[in-house]
Write a protein that holds these residues in place. Structure first.
Motif, short mmCIF file in Angstrom:
data_model
loop_
_atom_site.label_atom_id
_atom_site.label_comp_id
_atom_site.label_asym_id
_atom_site.label_seq_id
_atom_site.Cartn_x
_atom_site.Cartn_y
_atom_site.Cartn_z
N SER A 110 30.77 21.74 11.40
CA SER A 110 30.67 22.09 9.98
C SER A 110 29.64 23.19 9.77
O SER A 110 28.69 23.32 10.54
CB SER A 110 30.34 20.86 9.13
OG SER A 110 29.18 20.22 9.59
N PHE A 111 29.89 23.96 8.72
CA PHE A 111 28.92 24.96 8.28
C PHE A 111 29.14 25.18 6.81
O PHE A 111 30.22 24.95 6.28
CB PHE A 111 28.97 26.22 9.13
CG PHE A 111 30.22 27.06 9.06
CD1 PHE A 111 30.11 28.42 8.85
CD2 PHE A 111 31.48 26.53 9.25
CE1 PHE A 111 31.25 29.23 8.82
CE2 PHE A 111 32.62 27.33 9.22
CZ PHE A 111 32.50 28.68 9.00
N GLY A 112 28.06 25.56 6.13
CA GLY A 112 28.17 25.73 4.68
C GLY A 112 26.88 26.26 4.07
O GLY A 112 25.92 26.58 4.77
N ALA A 113 26.88 26.28 2.75
CA ALA A 113 25.77 26.88 2.00
C ALA A 113 24.42 26.25 2.37
O ALA A 113 23.41 26.94 2.41
CB ALA A 113 26.04 26.75 0.51
N TRP A 114 24.40 24.94 2.61
CA TRP A 114 23.13 24.27 2.90
C TRP A 114 22.43 24.83 4.14
O TRP A 114 21.22 24.75 4.27
CB TRP A 114 23.32 22.76 3.03
CG TRP A 114 23.83 22.33 4.36
CD1 TRP A 114 23.08 21.91 5.43
CD2 TRP A 114 25.18 22.31 4.81
NE1 TRP A 114 23.88 21.62 6.50
CE2 TRP A 114 25.18 21.87 6.15
CE3 TRP A 114 26.39 22.63 4.23
CZ2 TRP A 114 26.34 21.72 6.89
CZ3 TRP A 114 27.55 22.48 4.97
CH2 TRP A 114 27.51 22.03 6.27
N LEU A 115 23.18 25.42 5.07
CA LEU A 115 22.58 25.95 6.30
C LEU A 115 21.99 27.34 6.15
O LEU A 115 21.11 27.72 6.91
CB LEU A 115 23.65 26.03 7.40
CG LEU A 115 23.97 24.77 8.18
CD1 LEU A 115 25.13 25.03 9.13
CD2 LEU A 115 22.77 24.28 8.95
#
Length: 134
Positions: A110-115
């Motif tokens: 997973s990857f997303g804005a929080w990273l």
């Protein structure tokens, strides 16, 4: 890759195994102490992705996989996985519980804005060649 993430957006890719037939992701699992991920970022703003191992009893452990633009092997000590106790379907951690690479039934990438913080809206992407244990 993706053109960028708005606030709270993310992308997840899951791989499942059939625990009922004893299929295992990692054949060296009983003695393994390190996850080895071969990957690279395909976008300049992509600095990491999360790898999560979900065990047959839903205990889940996540690892942040740091990336650069070059292909490389990233070594992640199995014992340093963070427990996903904030997920509603994950059981409470008991004393002595630790990641067990012999028991995953699902691996999530997973990857997303929080990273990515301020870089979240920039194009993001990565390539994964392999995941193994040693």
């Amino acid at each position: 890759g993706v053109p960028g993430f708005a606030r709270d957006e993310s992308t997840v890719l899951q791989f499942r195994c059939d625990y009922g037939t004893q299929t295992n992701f990692f054949y060296q699992a009983p003695t393994a102490t390190v996850l080895v991920v071969r990957a690279r970022a395909t976008e300049a703003a992509t600095s990491a992705f999360e790898l999560t191992m979900v065990e047959h009893d839903l205990k889940s452990w996540k690892y942040e996989v740091p990336l650069t633009g070059d292909w490389r092997e990233i070594r992640l000590p199995v014992g340093e996985g963070r427990y996903c106790g904030d997920w509603p379907w994950v059981p409470k951690l008991r004393p002595g519980d630790r990641p067990d690479v012999g028991r995953p039934v699902c691996i999530r990438l997973s990857f997303g804005a929080w990273l990515y913080g301020a870089d979240a809206a920039k194009p993001q992407g990565f390539e994964l060649e392999s995941i193994r244990v040693e």
